[in-house]
Design an enzyme around this catalytic site. Structure first.
Site, PDB file in Angstrom:
ATOM      1  N   HIS A 239       1.087  -1.095  -0.308  1.00  0.00           N
ATOM      2  CA  HIS A 239      -0.019   0.193  -0.136  1.00  0.00           C
ATOM      3  C   HIS A 239       0.866   1.675   0.107  1.00  0.00           C
ATOM      4  CE1 HIS A 239       0.662   1.305   4.296  1.00  0.00           C
ATOM      5  NE2 HIS A 239       0.273  -0.404   4.797  1.00  0.00           N
ATOM      6  N   CYS A 255       3.498  -4.325   6.626  1.00  0.00           N
ATOM      7  CA  CYS A 255       3.216  -4.606   5.096  1.00  0.00           C
ATOM      8  C   CYS A 255       4.483  -3.449   4.349  1.00  0.00           C
ATOM      9  CB  CYS A 255       2.107  -3.637   5.126  1.00  0.00           C
ATOM     10  SG  CYS A 255       0.287  -3.867   5.728  1.00  0.00           S
TER      11      CYS A 255
END
Length: 301
Positions: A239, A255
């Site tokens: 992301h 992440c």
């Protein structure tokens, strides 16, 4: 008897002619169906970022039933590269480089009125689908690099941030987590087109973000990409980060962080089921063809 033969001959000829006419009519219907989807459409009003996915999804829904192939937003955008260029240029830092401050990215025009969106023909759609089928996302954690390949040809490369080398209790999961980015082979399994921005440590939502230039803006609307590794969904996403100064570092809660502009590229180059490989290789070949040993950021070796 002669009357019966003439009647039978007439009946057979009538059935044959009717059948041929009916077949030609069916053929015409098929041709009309193929020709009924447009080669292009001209936008009659501006589309903002906040309404972009709703608009693209409506196009796919409207025309998928009449195109001679399975129409997807990925096919549509890859056939119209100007759309991807425009999406990339909504990046806060790209706009800043043009002396433009953007507080609310969702209000930016991404599909301007008067622009043309073209539909691929069957041959082009088939060619694009083959490209998707041969695409792989490769991430080397200690190198802080994400690359996209079509077979062995590199299509794209960008800098990333990865998980920190520590363990921490995260309210979002309700337990202590190893924040190091996990390795493995798998695929892209999902997207969140209107993601929730939250701090994993306390699970609190946030609507605004402080940028690297110390200015505050609303969070942007850019897809989050969900991965599955070794058959397990760890919640490890690819992301965008609103703070690109953290790229090239072990900084996240696990992440893989990327620039806003790069997130759009990865999203449209890697549809669901695209293969992904996340590895931890310390020995790499640099741009000069020489062997380089990377820093062991997780202490694995």
């Amino acid at each position: 008897m002669n009357f019966f033969k003439r009647w039978l001959r007439f009946t057979l000829i009538f059935i044959l002619v009717t059948s041929v006419f009916s077949q030609k009519k069916d053929d015409l219907n098929v041709v009309d169906k193929v020709k009924s989807y447009p080669k292009e459409i001209i936008l009659n009003h501006n589309i903002l970022v906040e309404g972009y996915f709703q608009f693209i999804d409506s196009l796919v829904l409207k025309y998928d039933s009449i195109t001679p192939y399975i129409l997807t937003e990925h096919l549509l955008v890859r056939h119209n590269p100007w759309i991807l260029d425009t999406l990339q240029n909504t990046d806060y830092y790209r706009m800043k480089a043009r002396d433009s401050f953007v507080y609310n990215q969702k209000k930016m025009i991404v599909l301007p009125q008067g622009n043309t969106i073209k539909f691929p023909d069957s041959k082009t759609a088939e060619s694009l689908q083959k490209v998707f089928n041969k695409t792989t996302v490769d991430i080397n954690i200690p190198e802080f690099k994400l690359r996209i390949y079509q077979d062995s040809v590199k299509l794209f490369e960008c800098l990333v941030r990865v998980g920190r080398n520590e363990k921490k209790y995260l309210e979002m999961s309700g337990r202590e987590e190893d924040l190091r980015t996990r390795t493995g082979a798998g695929m892209i399994v999902g997207y969140n087109k209107n993601p929730r921005y939250a701090n994993p440590a306390n699970n609190h939502n946030y609507k605004v973000t402080r940028r690297d230039d110390d200015k505050v803006t609303l969070v942007p609307q850019i897809p989050f990409i969900e991965t599955e590794l070794n058959g397990i969904r760890y919640g490890q996403l690819i992301h965008p980060t609103t703070n690109p100064e953290t790229l090239g570092k072990a900084y996240s809660n696990g992440c893989i962080g990327i620039k806003e502009a790069d997130a759009w590229v990865i999203y449209y180059y890697a549809p669901i089921k695209t293969k992904i490989n996340i590895r931890y290789d310390l020995k790499v070949i640099d741009a000069n063809g020489e062997v380089k040993i990377l820093k062991d950021i997780y202490g694995y070796q």
